[in-house]
Scaffold this motif. Structure first.
Motif, PDB file in Angstrom:
ATOM      1  N   PHE A 154       0.830  -1.207   0.000  1.00 40.66           N
ATOM      2  CA  PHE A 154       0.000   0.000   0.000  1.00 40.66           C
ATOM      3  C   PHE A 154       0.864   1.257   0.000  1.00 40.66           C
ATOM      4  CE2 PHE A 154      -2.384   3.413   1.963  1.00 40.66           C
ATOM      5  CZ  PHE A 154      -3.630   3.316   1.350  1.00 40.66           C
ATOM      6  N   VAL A 155       1.881   1.274   0.848  1.00 40.17           N
ATOM      7  CA  VAL A 155       2.782   2.436   0.948  1.00 40.17           C
ATOM      8  C   VAL A 155       3.498   2.678  -0.381  1.00 40.17           C
ATOM      9  CG1 VAL A 155       4.911   3.268   2.051  1.00 40.17           C
ATOM     10  CG2 VAL A 155       3.086   2.279   3.445  1.00 40.17           C
ATOM     11  N   ALA A 156       3.960   1.599  -1.019  1.00 46.38           N
ATOM     12  CA  ALA A 156       4.651   1.725  -2.305  1.00 46.38           C
ATOM     13  C   ALA A 156       3.701   2.246  -3.382  1.00 46.38           C
ATOM     14  CB  ALA A 156       5.229   0.378  -2.719  1.00 46.38           C
ATOM     15  N   ARG A 157       2.480   1.734  -3.380  1.00 48.09           N
ATOM     16  CA  ARG A 157       1.496   2.147  -4.389  1.00 48.09           C
ATOM     17  C   ARG A 157       1.122   3.623  -4.241  1.00 48.09           C
ATOM     18  NH1 ARG A 157      -1.834  -1.590  -3.319  1.00 48.09           N
ATOM     19  NH2 ARG A 157      -3.391  -0.448  -2.135  1.00 48.09           N
ATOM     20  N   GLU A 158       0.974   4.067  -2.993  1.00 44.44           N
ATOM     21  CA  GLU A 158       0.561   5.448  -2.725  1.00 44.44           C
ATOM     22  C   GLU A 158       1.735   6.421  -2.680  1.00 44.44           C
ATOM     23  OE1 GLU A 158      -2.625   6.435  -2.594  1.00 44.44           O
ATOM     24  OE2 GLU A 158      -3.172   4.360  -3.061  1.00 44.44           O
ATOM     25  N   LYS A 159       2.958   5.892  -2.761  1.00 41.39           N
ATOM     26  CA  LYS A 159       4.180   6.716  -2.723  1.00 41.39           C
ATOM     27  C   LYS A 159       4.195   7.646  -1.499  1.00 41.39           C
ATOM     28  CE  LYS A 159       4.665   6.791  -7.785  1.00 41.39           C
ATOM     29  NZ  LYS A 159       5.328   5.517  -7.803  1.00 41.39           N
ATOM     30  N   MET A 160       4.018   7.057  -0.338  1.00 41.23           N
ATOM     31  CA  MET A 160       3.970   7.822   0.900  1.00 41.23           C
ATOM     32  C   MET A 160       5.095   7.406   1.852  1.00 41.23           C
ATOM     33  SD  MET A 160       0.504   5.937   2.286  1.00 41.23           S
ATOM     34  CE  MET A 160       0.248   6.970   3.706  1.00 41.23           C
ATOM     35  N   VAL A 161       5.286   8.202   2.898  1.00 41.39           N
ATOM     36  CA  VAL A 161       6.230   7.861   3.961  1.00 41.39           C
ATOM     37  C   VAL A 161       5.413   7.295   5.114  1.00 41.39           C
ATOM     38  CG1 VAL A 161       7.944   8.715   5.587  1.00 41.39           C
ATOM     39  CG2 VAL A 161       7.818   9.702   3.304  1.00 41.39           C
ATOM     40  N   SER A 162       5.793   6.111   5.582  1.00 41.67           N
ATOM     41  CA  SER A 162       5.047   5.458   6.650  1.00 41.67           C
ATOM     42  C   SER A 162       6.008   4.815   7.643  1.00 41.67           C
ATOM     43  CB  SER A 162       4.123   4.387   6.056  1.00 41.67           C
ATOM     44  OG  SER A 162       3.341   3.786   7.057  1.00 41.67           O
ATOM     45  N   VAL A 163       5.908   5.226   8.907  1.00 41.90           N
ATOM     46  CA  VAL A 163       6.735   4.683   9.991  1.00 41.90           C
ATOM     47  C   VAL A 163       5.895   3.722  10.820  1.00 41.90           C
ATOM     48  CG1 VAL A 163       8.014   5.215  12.111  1.00 41.90           C
ATOM     49  CG2 VAL A 163       8.205   6.729  10.115  1.00 41.90           C
ATOM     50  N   CYS A 164       6.423   2.508  11.036  1.00 47.38           N
ATOM     51  CA  CYS A 164       5.798   1.519  11.915  1.00 47.38           C
ATOM     52  C   CYS A 164       6.713   1.349  13.127  1.00 47.38           C
ATOM     53  CB  CYS A 164       5.619   0.193  11.188  1.00 47.38           C
ATOM     54  SG  CYS A 164       4.631   0.312   9.687  1.00 47.38           S
ATOM     55  N   ALA A 165       6.281   1.848  14.271  1.00 49.38           N
ATOM     56  CA  ALA A 165       7.122   1.874  15.468  1.00 49.38           C
ATOM     57  C   ALA A 165       6.768   0.728  16.417  1.00 49.38           C
ATOM     58  CB  ALA A 165       6.964   3.214  16.182  1.00 49.38           C
ATOM     59  N   TYR A 166       7.804   0.023  16.876  1.00 52.02           N
ATOM     60  CA  TYR A 166       7.655  -1.111  17.792  1.00 52.02           C
ATOM     61  C   TYR A 166       8.617  -0.926  18.960  1.00 52.02           C
ATOM     62  CZ  TYR A 166       5.354  -3.719  13.972  1.00 52.02           C
ATOM     63  OH  TYR A 166       4.511  -4.142  12.969  1.00 52.02           O
ATOM     64  N   SER A 167       8.136  -1.158  20.185  1.00 46.17           N
ATOM     65  CA  SER A 167       9.017  -1.125  21.342  1.00 46.17           C
ATOM     66  C   SER A 167       9.954  -2.328  21.314  1.00 46.17           C
ATOM     67  CB  SER A 167       8.190  -1.145  22.628  1.00 46.17           C
ATOM     68  OG  SER A 167       9.029  -1.359  23.739  1.00 46.17           O
ATOM     69  N   CYS A 168      11.245  -2.079  21.564  1.00 43.99           N
ATOM     70  CA  CYS A 168      12.235  -3.175  21.625  1.00 43.99           C
ATOM     71  C   CYS A 168      11.827  -4.226  22.647  1.00 43.99           C
ATOM     72  CB  CYS A 168      13.608  -2.616  21.994  1.00 43.99           C
ATOM     73  SG  CYS A 168      14.446  -1.817  20.638  1.00 43.99           S
ATOM     74  N   ASN A 169      11.173  -3.786  23.724  1.00 44.39           N
ATOM     75  CA  ASN A 169      10.796  -4.710  24.797  1.00 44.39           C
ATOM     76  C   ASN A 169       9.799  -5.762  24.341  1.00 44.39           C
ATOM     77  OD1 ASN A 169      12.409  -3.282  26.592  1.00 44.39           O
ATOM     78  ND2 ASN A 169      10.743  -1.912  27.189  1.00 44.39           N
ATOM     79  N   SER A 170       9.090  -5.494  23.240  1.00 39.80           N
ATOM     80  CA  SER A 170       8.052  -6.429  22.799  1.00 39.80           C
ATOM     81  C   SER A 170       8.497  -7.307  21.633  1.00 39.80           C
ATOM     82  CB  SER A 170       6.797  -5.642  22.394  1.00 39.80           C
ATOM     83  OG  SER A 170       7.071  -4.817  21.286  1.00 39.80           O
ATOM     84  N   LEU A 171       9.752  -7.167  21.206  1.00 37.20           N
ATOM     85  CA  LEU A 171      10.209  -7.859  19.997  1.00 37.20           C
ATOM     86  C   LEU A 171      11.126  -9.037  20.302  1.00 37.20           C
ATOM     87  CD1 LEU A 171      11.038  -4.762  17.775  1.00 37.20           C
ATOM     88  CD2 LEU A 171       9.107  -6.325  17.485  1.00 37.20           C
ATOM     89  N   SER A 172      10.719 -10.212  19.871  1.00 36.06           N
ATOM     90  CA  SER A 172      11.603 -11.378  19.918  1.00 36.06           C
ATOM     91  C   SER A 172      12.504 -11.333  18.683  1.00 36.06           C
ATOM     92  CB  SER A 172      10.772 -12.659  19.901  1.00 36.06           C
ATOM     93  OG  SER A 172      10.114 -12.779  18.638  1.00 36.06           O
ATOM     94  N   PRO A 173      13.612 -12.092  18.667  1.00 37.27           N
ATOM     95  CA  PRO A 173      14.452 -12.151  17.456  1.00 37.27           C
ATOM     96  C   PRO A 173      13.668 -12.563  16.211  1.00 37.27           C
ATOM     97  CG  PRO A 173      15.624 -13.114  19.314  1.00 37.27           C
ATOM     98  CD  PRO A 173      14.220 -12.841  19.789  1.00 37.27           C
ATOM     99  N   MET A 174      12.690 -13.462  16.373  1.00 34.40           N
ATOM    100  CA  MET A 174      11.901 -13.919  15.231  1.00 34.40           C
ATOM    101  C   MET A 174      11.044 -12.784  14.665  1.00 34.40           C
ATOM    102  SD  MET A 174       9.156 -17.058  14.987  1.00 34.40           S
ATOM    103  CE  MET A 174      10.369 -18.266  15.454  1.00 34.40           C
ATOM    104  N   LEU A 175      10.407 -12.007  15.561  1.00 35.44           N
ATOM    105  CA  LEU A 175       9.585 -10.872  15.109  1.00 35.44           C
ATOM    106  C   LEU A 175      10.455  -9.811  14.456  1.00 35.44           C
ATOM    107  CD1 LEU A 175       7.076 -10.385  18.081  1.00 35.44           C
ATOM    108  CD2 LEU A 175       6.598 -11.361  15.822  1.00 35.44           C
TER     109      LEU A 175
END
Length: 201
Positions: A154-175
């Motif tokens: 969707f972001v590529a199609r719309e040519k927009m800037v999009s940030v997806c923010a995730y807390s390090c505390n919630s991220l496993s190596p797999m995620l």
């Protein structure tokens, strides 16, 4: 007698793979995975993102955690004029990520398209910032990857800037690995780079 010797210099052309955080401000389009540690740095980057959007004439959609909303709303009231505030839409991320169960892609995209429609009445470009959270201890990595791959398209199609923010505390190596595969750019509190794992189907 004079002898003229032509000297040709050889320039090495290399792809830039590491950036400073300033490159986020120069980006015109792209899908960015931001894993953050410090709340204050996170908020500083968010407001820098909004400021850059205004310089570019963009409208801004912010999908944010309930715990950050009071601080963000207060800061927006102080920093921006009434006209600028009209160009910002802030929504609670609960409606996106929890209401249909963890990462129900159709539900999330339905909310996303509705909010974008509300901002695009005057055909100005839009940039988005989403603080992504989940209700379970850890979401299914493949489900999260599927959702972010759809968002990437969707972001590529719309040519927009999009940030997806995730807390390090919630991220496993797999995620973390799954997220690097579906975002072209990776950002931390201190750095900004091209993802080495990004794979466009």
């Amino acid at each position: 007698m004079f002898i003229f010797v032509e000297i040709k210099s050889i320039l090495e052309v290399r792809l830039i793979t590491t950036f400073t955080i300033r490159n986020l401000e120069n980006l015109k389009e792209g899908h960015i995975y931001y894993r953050f540690k410090e709340r204050n740095i996170y908020l500083n980057h968010l407001f820098s993102f909004i400021d850059t959007g205004f310089k570019n004439g963009d409208k801004v959609l912010i999908i944010e955690s309930m715990k950050n909303l009071p601080k963000i709303n207060e800061e927006i009231q102080q920093r921006y004029s009434a006209d600028q505030r009209e160009s910002i839409r802030i929504v609670n991320n609960f409606d996106y990520y929890f209401s249909g169960g963890d990462f129900h892609t159709k539900t999330i995209l339905g909310h996303f398209e509705k909010d974008l429609t509300l901002l695009t009445k005057d055909n100005r470009s839009i940039r988005t910032w989403a603080h992504v959270e989940w209700a379970s201890d850890e979401p299914d990595a493949e489900q999260l990857k599927e959702y972010e791959a759809t968002a990437d398209d969707f972001v590529a199609r719309e040519k927009m800037v999009s940030v997806c923010a995730y807390s390090c505390n919630s991220l496993s190596p797999m995620l973390h690995s799954a997220l690097e595969q579906v975002h072209k750019y990776v950002m931390t509190d201190e750095s900004f780079s091209i993802s080495k794992l990004y794979k466009k189907p």
